[in-house]
Design a protein around this motif. Structure first.
Motif, short mmCIF file in Angstrom:
data_model
loop_
_atom_site.label_atom_id
_atom_site.label_comp_id
_atom_site.label_asym_id
_atom_site.label_seq_id
_atom_site.Cartn_x
_atom_site.Cartn_y
_atom_site.Cartn_z
N THR A 169 -7.94 5.58 3.39
CA THR A 169 -7.48 5.65 2.03
C THR A 169 -7.79 7.03 1.47
OG1 THR A 169 -9.62 4.92 1.08
CG2 THR A 169 -8.14 3.06 1.81
N GLU A 170 -7.92 8.05 2.28
CA GLU A 170 -7.93 9.41 1.54
C GLU A 170 -6.80 9.99 1.28
OE1 GLU A 170 -10.91 12.16 3.64
OE2 GLU A 170 -11.20 10.29 5.03
N PHE A 171 -5.55 9.66 2.12
CA PHE A 171 -4.41 10.11 1.88
C PHE A 171 -3.42 8.70 1.80
CE2 PHE A 171 -6.48 13.88 3.14
CZ PHE A 171 -5.87 14.81 2.30
N GLY A 172 -2.40 8.77 0.82
CA GLY A 172 -1.59 7.71 0.72
C GLY A 172 0.00 8.19 0.05
N GLY A 173 0.26 7.04 -0.59
CA GLY A 173 1.62 7.51 -1.33
C GLY A 173 1.33 7.98 -2.86
N HIS A 174 2.46 8.19 -3.23
CA HIS A 174 2.23 8.83 -4.51
C HIS A 174 3.26 8.75 -5.49
CE1 HIS A 174 4.96 11.95 -2.65
NE2 HIS A 174 4.28 11.59 -1.81
N GLY A 175 3.32 8.99 -6.75
CA GLY A 175 4.53 9.11 -7.69
C GLY A 175 5.29 10.36 -7.31
N LEU A 176 6.46 10.33 -7.74
CA LEU A 176 7.32 11.72 -7.46
C LEU A 176 8.78 11.50 -8.42
CD1 LEU A 176 9.13 11.80 -4.01
CD2 LEU A 176 8.54 9.65 -5.33
N GLY A 177 9.34 12.64 -8.58
CA GLY A 177 10.47 12.67 -9.58
C GLY A 177 11.07 14.06 -9.72
N ARG A 178 10.46 14.72 -10.55
CA ARG A 178 10.66 16.09 -10.79
C ARG A 178 9.84 17.06 -10.11
NH1 ARG A 178 13.78 16.48 -15.39
NH2 ARG A 178 13.56 14.66 -16.90
N THR A 179 8.79 16.69 -9.53
CA THR A 179 7.90 17.22 -8.52
C THR A 179 7.51 16.32 -7.47
OG1 THR A 179 5.73 16.66 -9.72
CG2 THR A 179 7.00 18.75 -10.27
N MET A 180 6.89 16.86 -6.35
CA MET A 180 6.80 16.27 -5.21
C MET A 180 5.38 14.92 -5.45
SD MET A 180 6.23 17.16 -1.10
CE MET A 180 4.74 18.43 -1.58
N ASN A 188 -3.26 2.89 0.57
CA ASN A 188 -2.75 1.91 1.68
C ASN A 188 -3.87 0.65 1.83
OD1 ASN A 188 -0.45 3.32 2.41
ND2 ASN A 188 -1.53 4.54 3.79
N ASN A 189 -4.67 0.51 0.94
CA ASN A 189 -5.51 -0.71 0.99
C ASN A 189 -5.93 -0.74 -0.41
OD1 ASN A 189 -7.42 -2.71 1.30
ND2 ASN A 189 -8.96 -1.51 2.45
N GLY A 190 -5.66 -2.24 -1.08
CA GLY A 190 -6.26 -2.46 -2.46
C GLY A 190 -6.17 -3.92 -2.69
N ARG A 191 -6.63 -4.14 -3.80
CA ARG A 191 -6.51 -5.65 -4.23
C ARG A 191 -5.07 -6.04 -4.89
NH1 ARG A 191 -12.21 -6.76 -6.93
NH2 ARG A 191 -11.45 -8.85 -6.82
N ALA A 192 -4.81 -7.08 -4.49
CA ALA A 192 -3.50 -7.90 -5.06
C ALA A 192 -3.85 -8.22 -6.80
CB ALA A 192 -3.02 -8.87 -4.39
N GLY A 193 -2.97 -7.98 -7.46
CA GLY A 193 -3.13 -8.30 -8.97
C GLY A 193 -3.85 -7.23 -9.66
N ARG A 194 -4.31 -6.23 -8.92
CA ARG A 194 -5.22 -5.09 -9.93
C ARG A 194 -4.31 -3.84 -10.13
NH1 ARG A 194 -10.58 -5.14 -9.79
NH2 ARG A 194 -11.57 -7.41 -9.62
N GLY A 195 -4.57 -3.00 -11.10
CA GLY A 195 -3.93 -1.79 -11.13
C GLY A 195 -2.79 -1.78 -12.05
N LEU A 196 -1.91 -0.75 -12.09
CA LEU A 196 -0.94 -0.42 -12.92
C LEU A 196 0.13 -1.55 -12.42
CD1 LEU A 196 0.58 1.96 -14.46
CD2 LEU A 196 1.92 2.40 -12.33
N VAL A 197 0.81 -2.20 -13.72
CA VAL A 197 2.09 -2.76 -13.82
C VAL A 197 3.06 -2.22 -13.54
CG1 VAL A 197 3.32 -4.36 -15.21
CG2 VAL A 197 0.86 -4.14 -15.54
N LEU A 198 3.80 -2.69 -12.35
CA LEU A 198 5.22 -1.88 -11.95
C LEU A 198 6.03 -2.31 -13.14
CD1 LEU A 198 4.92 -3.13 -8.37
CD2 LEU A 198 3.98 -0.95 -9.37
N ARG A 199 6.75 -1.19 -13.50
CA ARG A 199 7.80 -1.21 -14.49
C ARG A 199 9.09 -0.60 -14.09
NH1 ARG A 199 5.46 1.43 -19.58
NH2 ARG A 199 7.48 0.82 -20.66
#
Length: 255
Positions: A169-180, A188-199
């Protein structure tokens, strides 16, 4: 800070994503026994120049790495999995090659990765690659508006764990858009139902990567190339996606 993109901005990212997919498809086609990694780098560089794109890797200088990255693609072989620095190496029969590529076109970024086998495939290597691809599909399927970021992470982990692979879990996915790299981090491992709401408007790169028998990593002396700590083979799959009102949209589809 998380920046939600408008439908028009997502379409512009999709243009970039189509080119990223085109480059990875082309490089997958020409990666063969006897081809030098530096030839793949040069081919990618020509395609970037011809398209008028801007490499997100050239001059990339994160906290790790020795000096700025001076290539346009990451090429990682066998036990190398992330940030592979292209070097003078001729591909051999049975090599596992991961290619990670990100560019900006007209100010909008897309990022994707694919793992291929050069020449004769080994069944265990095929299974490892398939696990990353299935984990990516599961992560994308979980990226529904109203779900949580942890739903994506949990879906990726469930597939990897189901195949019997440990997950780093040291490296995983990320946001991007104007920058990488933008917020949020997508583990790549987490708890379902937790964290940021996907909008709708959230754009993220999902990138499950696995090693056969370890979740530990080591860095090469170059400060860039990341390998499995026990030398076991690795694989990496990645797509850039957008959350939309109608569900997840893959922006880096490959032909």
């Amino acid at each position: 800070m998380i920046e939600l993109k408008s439908p028009r901005e997502i379409e512009r990212m999709r243009v970039t994503g189509a080119f990223v997919g085109e480059v990875l498809t082309e490089l997958s086609r020409i990666a063969a026994v006897g081809v030098n990694l530096l030839d793949l780098e040069r081919h990618a560089r020509r395609m970037v120049d011809d398209r008028g794109a801007v490499s997100c890797y050239w001059d990339y200088s994160p906290s790790f790495g020795k000096g700025p990255f001076r290539n346009v693609i990451c090429l990682s072989v066998n036990d190398a999995v992330l940030h592979g620095l292209p070097f003078d190496y001729v591909l051999r029969d049975g090599d596992v090659l991961s290619m990670d590529f990100a560019v900006s076109i007209d100010g909008w970024v897309a990022d994707s990765a694919v793992t291929v086998i050069v020449g004769t495939p080994d069944d265990e290597d095929l299974r490892l690659i398939r696990a990353t691809e299935e984990a990516l599909v599961a992560g994308i399927a979980a990226a529904q508006p109203g779900n949580k970021l942890g739903d994506i992470s949990a879906a990726i982990f469930e597939v990897a764990d189901g195949h019997g692979y440990p997950v780093n879990t040291e490296f995983g996915g990320h946001g991007l858009g104007r920058t990488m790299h933008e917020d949020p981090h997508v583990a790549n491992n987490g708890r379902a139902g937790r964290g940021l709401v996907l909008r709708p408007g959230l754009t993220i790169a999902l990138e499950p990567w696995l090693a056969r028998t370890t979740d530990k990593i080591v860095f090469d002396p170059d400060g860039w190339t990341i390998r499995s700590a026990d030398g076991s083979r690795t694989a990496h799959s990645e797509h850039t996606i957008a959350i939309t009102a109608d569900g997840p949209l893959v922006l880096t589809e490959r032909a």
